[in-house]
Design an enzyme around this catalytic site. Structure first.
Site, PDB file in Angstrom:
ATOM      1  N   ASP A 175     -13.879  -1.645   2.489  1.00  0.00           N
ATOM      2  CA  ASP A 175     -12.971  -1.830   3.626  1.00  0.00           C
ATOM      3  C   ASP A 175     -13.711  -1.321   4.872  1.00  0.00           C
ATOM      4  O   ASP A 175     -14.356  -2.101   5.583  1.00  0.00           O
ATOM      5  CB  ASP A 175     -11.667  -1.063   3.344  1.00  0.00           C
ATOM      6  CG  ASP A 175     -10.697  -1.008   4.511  1.00  0.00           C
ATOM      7  OD1 ASP A 175     -11.049  -1.453   5.613  1.00  0.00           O
ATOM      8  OD2 ASP A 175      -9.560  -0.498   4.338  1.00  0.00           O
TER       9      ASP A 175
ATOM     10  N   LYS B 147     -10.126  -7.292   7.330  1.00  0.00           N
ATOM     11  CA  LYS B 147      -9.178  -6.838   8.359  1.00  0.00           C
ATOM     12  C   LYS B 147      -9.710  -7.302   9.693  1.00  0.00           C
ATOM     13  O   LYS B 147     -10.810  -6.897  10.100  1.00  0.00           O
ATOM     14  CB  LYS B 147      -9.115  -5.310   8.400  1.00  0.00           C
ATOM     15  CG  LYS B 147      -8.222  -4.651   7.388  1.00  0.00           C
ATOM     16  CD  LYS B 147      -8.189  -3.147   7.610  1.00  0.00           C
ATOM     17  CE  LYS B 147      -7.551  -2.466   6.419  1.00  0.00           C
ATOM     18  NZ  LYS B 147      -7.742  -1.004   6.455  1.00  0.00           N
TER      19      LYS B 147
ATOM     20  N   GLU C 139     -11.033   0.707  -3.717  1.00  0.00           N
ATOM     21  CA  GLU C 139     -11.343   0.404  -2.322  1.00  0.00           C
ATOM     22  C   GLU C 139     -12.028   1.612  -1.657  1.00  0.00           C
ATOM     23  O   GLU C 139     -11.532   2.740  -1.743  1.00  0.00           O
ATOM     24  CB  GLU C 139     -10.015   0.073  -1.624  1.00  0.00           C
ATOM     25  CG  GLU C 139     -10.138  -0.561  -0.268  1.00  0.00           C
ATOM     26  CD  GLU C 139      -8.748  -0.929   0.283  1.00  0.00           C
ATOM     27  OE1 GLU C 139      -7.800  -1.132  -0.509  1.00  0.00           O
ATOM     28  OE2 GLU C 139      -8.619  -0.978   1.518  1.00  0.00           O
TER      29      GLU C 139
ATOM     30  N   LYS D  64      -0.950  -0.977  -4.533  1.00  0.00           N
ATOM     31  CA  LYS D  64      -2.156  -0.195  -4.210  1.00  0.00           C
ATOM     32  C   LYS D  64      -1.712   1.227  -3.952  1.00  0.00           C
ATOM     33  O   LYS D  64      -0.776   1.442  -3.180  1.00  0.00           O
ATOM     34  CB  LYS D  64      -2.831  -0.822  -2.988  1.00  0.00           C
ATOM     35  CG  LYS D  64      -3.660   0.106  -2.113  1.00  0.00           C
ATOM     36  CD  LYS D  64      -4.459  -0.714  -1.101  1.00  0.00           C
ATOM     37  CE  LYS D  64      -4.693   0.034   0.200  1.00  0.00           C
ATOM     38  NZ  LYS D  64      -5.392  -0.816   1.196  1.00  0.00           N
TER      39      LYS D  64
ATOM     40  N   LYS E 247      -2.889   5.096  -2.729  1.00  0.00           N
ATOM     41  CA  LYS E 247      -3.920   5.860  -2.038  1.00  0.00           C
ATOM     42  C   LYS E 247      -4.312   7.038  -2.926  1.00  0.00           C
ATOM     43  O   LYS E 247      -3.439   7.672  -3.546  1.00  0.00           O
ATOM     44  CB  LYS E 247      -3.358   6.369  -0.707  1.00  0.00           C
ATOM     45  CG  LYS E 247      -3.046   5.263   0.296  1.00  0.00           C
ATOM     46  CD  LYS E 247      -4.310   4.630   0.843  1.00  0.00           C
ATOM     47  CE  LYS E 247      -4.003   3.707   2.019  1.00  0.00           C
ATOM     48  NZ  LYS E 247      -5.239   3.128   2.589  1.00  0.00           N
TER      49      LYS E 247
ATOM     50  N   ASP F 241      -7.117   3.076  -3.359  1.00  0.00           N
ATOM     51  CA  ASP F 241      -7.852   3.116  -2.098  1.00  0.00           C
ATOM     52  C   ASP F 241      -8.147   4.570  -1.736  1.00  0.00           C
ATOM     53  O   ASP F 241      -7.226   5.369  -1.540  1.00  0.00           O
ATOM     54  CB  ASP F 241      -7.030   2.456  -0.985  1.00  0.00           C
ATOM     55  CG  ASP F 241      -7.802   2.317   0.324  1.00  0.00           C
ATOM     56  OD1 ASP F 241      -8.958   2.767   0.401  1.00  0.00           O
ATOM     57  OD2 ASP F 241      -7.227   1.740   1.286  1.00  0.00           O
TER      58      ASP F 241
ATOM     59  N   GLY G  51      -4.465  -4.433   5.795  1.00  0.00           N
ATOM     60  CA  GLY G  51      -3.469  -4.220   6.845  1.00  0.00           C
ATOM     61  C   GLY G  51      -3.699  -2.915   7.570  1.00  0.00           C
ATOM     62  O   GLY G  51      -4.419  -2.036   7.082  1.00  0.00           O
TER      63      GLY G  51
ATOM     64  N   SER H  46       0.865  -1.176   0.000  1.00  0.00           N
ATOM     65  CA  SER H  46       0.000   0.000   0.000  1.00  0.00           C
ATOM     66  C   SER H  46       0.905   1.231   0.000  1.00  0.00           C
ATOM     67  O   SER H  46       1.686   1.429   0.927  1.00  0.00           O
ATOM     68  CB  SER H  46      -0.880  -0.033   1.254  1.00  0.00           C
ATOM     69  OG  SER H  46      -1.643   1.150   1.353  1.00  0.00           O
TER      70      SER H  46
HETATM   71  O1  OSB Z   1      -7.346   1.647   4.190  1.00  0.00           O
HETATM   72  O2  OSB Z   1      -6.220  -0.112   3.952  1.00  0.00           O
HETATM   73  C1  OSB Z   1      -6.385   0.967   4.510  1.00  0.00           C
HETATM   74  C2  OSB Z   1      -3.419   1.735   6.755  1.00  0.00           C
HETATM   75  C3  OSB Z   1      -4.061   2.316   7.830  1.00  0.00           C
HETATM   76  C4  OSB Z   1      -5.417   2.483   7.796  1.00  0.00           C
HETATM   77  C5  OSB Z   1      -6.140   2.062   6.688  1.00  0.00           C
HETATM   78  C6  OSB Z   1      -5.510   1.470   5.602  1.00  0.00           C
HETATM   79  C7  OSB Z   1      -4.114   1.329   5.639  1.00  0.00           C
HETATM   80  C8  OSB Z   1      -3.326   0.802   4.542  1.00  0.00           C
HETATM   81  C9  OSB Z   1      -2.001   0.171   4.870  1.00  0.00           C
HETATM   82  O3  OSB Z   1      -3.648   0.911   3.377  1.00  0.00           O
HETATM   83  C10 OSB Z   1      -2.070  -1.281   4.790  1.00  0.00           C
HETATM   84  C11 OSB Z   1      -0.820  -1.946   5.330  1.00  0.00           C
HETATM   85  O4  OSB Z   1      -0.762  -2.241   6.541  1.00  0.00           O
HETATM   86  O5  OSB Z   1       0.083  -2.205   4.559  1.00  0.00           O
HETATM   87 MG    MG Z   2      -8.456   0.589   2.796  1.00  0.00          MG
END
Ligand code: OSB
Ligand code: MG
Length: 377
Positions: free
Chosen positions: A247, A271, A222, A170, A172, A197, A299, A144
């Site tokens: 999510d 999650k 996402e 992925k 953001k 995401d 995650g 991510s």
């Molecule tokens: O939306 O998936 C998410 C991290 C913190 C809060 C929300 C998200 C995330 C990530 C990181 O995208 C995922 C990771 O732990 O690699």
């Molecule tokens: Mg997410």
């Protein structure tokens, strides 16, 4: 073949909770904010047969969801741990049952359940992966990638993760940092497995912008809309060819079933923290697998504790897309386990030892601890 998902009871003697501050190797920016230090709660369940470890994956501020570290700390110490410590013996499956009267606080509940589960499985000499129903010994690793200063720096960041061997990227996104960023990554790297995401940053009024993402042939988008926007997600899904993956909205197996029934999502990010525990996460896996809906393991910047548990979960057969289970080094220069997860040929190994299958590094744990409480029976 029925998969045994019961574990023996433990006799709980206490809980030790710690708040840790662990520096990140680089800032992590999402549509809701930037994190530079991971603030997280580590749980140790003290039992007559030995310790178990868990992780409460809340963040410092209630931006991803309503939970946040000091709220989780308070509810765990004031309500959740005392309720569990009242019982004479406790099987892992009873944790969620015992805590059900307390509304919400799923990440706090999940961290406590994991610690009890780890203690019970270590006592039985059984790995968590086998207990949950794992069918593989390594899982493909996705990464991510946070929002960067510019599309150029995003391309640089993605390029270095691809060099590391990550099997899926992925990125953001947020309003104003969506189409151009996605286009830059597609242009630079061609047909790599790519998804985006939004972390709830849009509304249905942005449907035209979101529909522009369709031309990038993404694996999924996402959580474009708010946590509560199930109907709006269903409306948006009709407008997009890109699959929607929820999510934040998926807070339980019931929420997953409802979202699927409404057509609000066609893929689910599982999650454990968000849904109240690894056992509820398995229930979501089971219902999605039965319905032919792909799932993947999300995650929350886990330490080596949660990362080991995520790898075990992602080894179940319905996890058909790479998860956000990167190497520990993607986030941390130093982890709190003795053998942090590494990337091997684009995969992370599923630990095989008893319980979580990882050992705590007591020196690192102590070094990152900023608060500690011990509750005894
Ligand atoms: O939306 O998936 C998410 C991290 C913190 C809060 C929300 C998200 C995330 C990530 C990181 O995208 C995922 C990771 O732990 O690699
Ligand atoms: Mg997410």
């Amino acid at each position: 073949m029925p998969i045994p998902r019961d574990a023996a009871s433990v006799v709980l003697e206490g809980f030790e909770l710690r708040v840790l501050h662990i520096p990140l190797v680089s800032p992590f920016t999402t549509s809701f904010g930037t994190e530079r230090v991971r603030e997280v709660i580590i749980v140790r369940a003290l039992t007559a047969d030995g310790d178990g470890w868990g992780e409460i994956v809340t963040q410092e501020a209630p931006l991803y969801s309503s939970e946040y570290t000091h709220g989780a700390w308070d509810v765990a110490l004031r309500w959740l741990c005392p309720a569990l410590l009242e019982l004479d013996a406790l099987a892992p499956a009873q944790v969620a049952e015992t805590l059900r009267p307390f509304v919400g606080h799923r990440m706090a509940k999940a961290g406590l359940e994991l610690a009890v589960l780890d203690a019970a499985l270590r006592a039985e000499d059984r790995p968590l992966s086998a207990h949950l129903g794992a069918v593989v010994d390594r899982v493909p690793s996705g990464v991510s990638v946070g929002i960067q200063e510019s599309a150029e720096s995003l391309v640089d960041a993605v390029g270095s993760y691809l060099e590391d061997g990550y099997e899926r990227i992925k990125i953001k996104i947020k309003p104003g940092r969506d189409i151009a960023d996605t286009a830059a990554v597609r242009d630079a790297f061609g047909t790599i497995p790519l998804q985006v995401d939004a972390n709830s940053a849009y509304t249905l009024a942005d449907a035209d912008t979101l529909a522009e993402l369709d031309r990038f042939d993404l694996l999924l988008i996402e959580q474009p809309l708010q946590e509560d926007d199930l109907v709006d997600h269903a409306v948006l899904a009709e407008r997009l060819s890109t699959p929607i993956c929820l999510d934040e909205s998926i807070t339980s197996a019931k929420a997953a079933a409802d979202a699927l029934a409404l057509g609000a999502t066609s893929v689910i990010n599982v999650k454990a923290g968000r849904v109240g525990g690894y056992l509820e996460a398995v229930r979501i896996h089971d219902l999605c697998r039965a319905a032919g809906v792909p799932v993947w393991c999300g995650g929350m910047l886990e330490t080596g504790i949660g990362r080991a548990a995520n790898a075990a979960l992602a080894a179940l057969p319905g996890f058909t897309l790479p998860g956000d289970i990167s190497a520990s080094g993607r986030f941390y220069a130093r982890d709190i386990v003795t053998e942090p997860a590494v990337l091997e040929d684009g995969h992370v190994r599923v630990p095989t030892g008893p319980g979580l299958g990882v050992e705590i590094d007591p020196v690192a744990l102590e070094e990152f601890t900023v608060a500690r409480e011990l509750l005894h029976r």
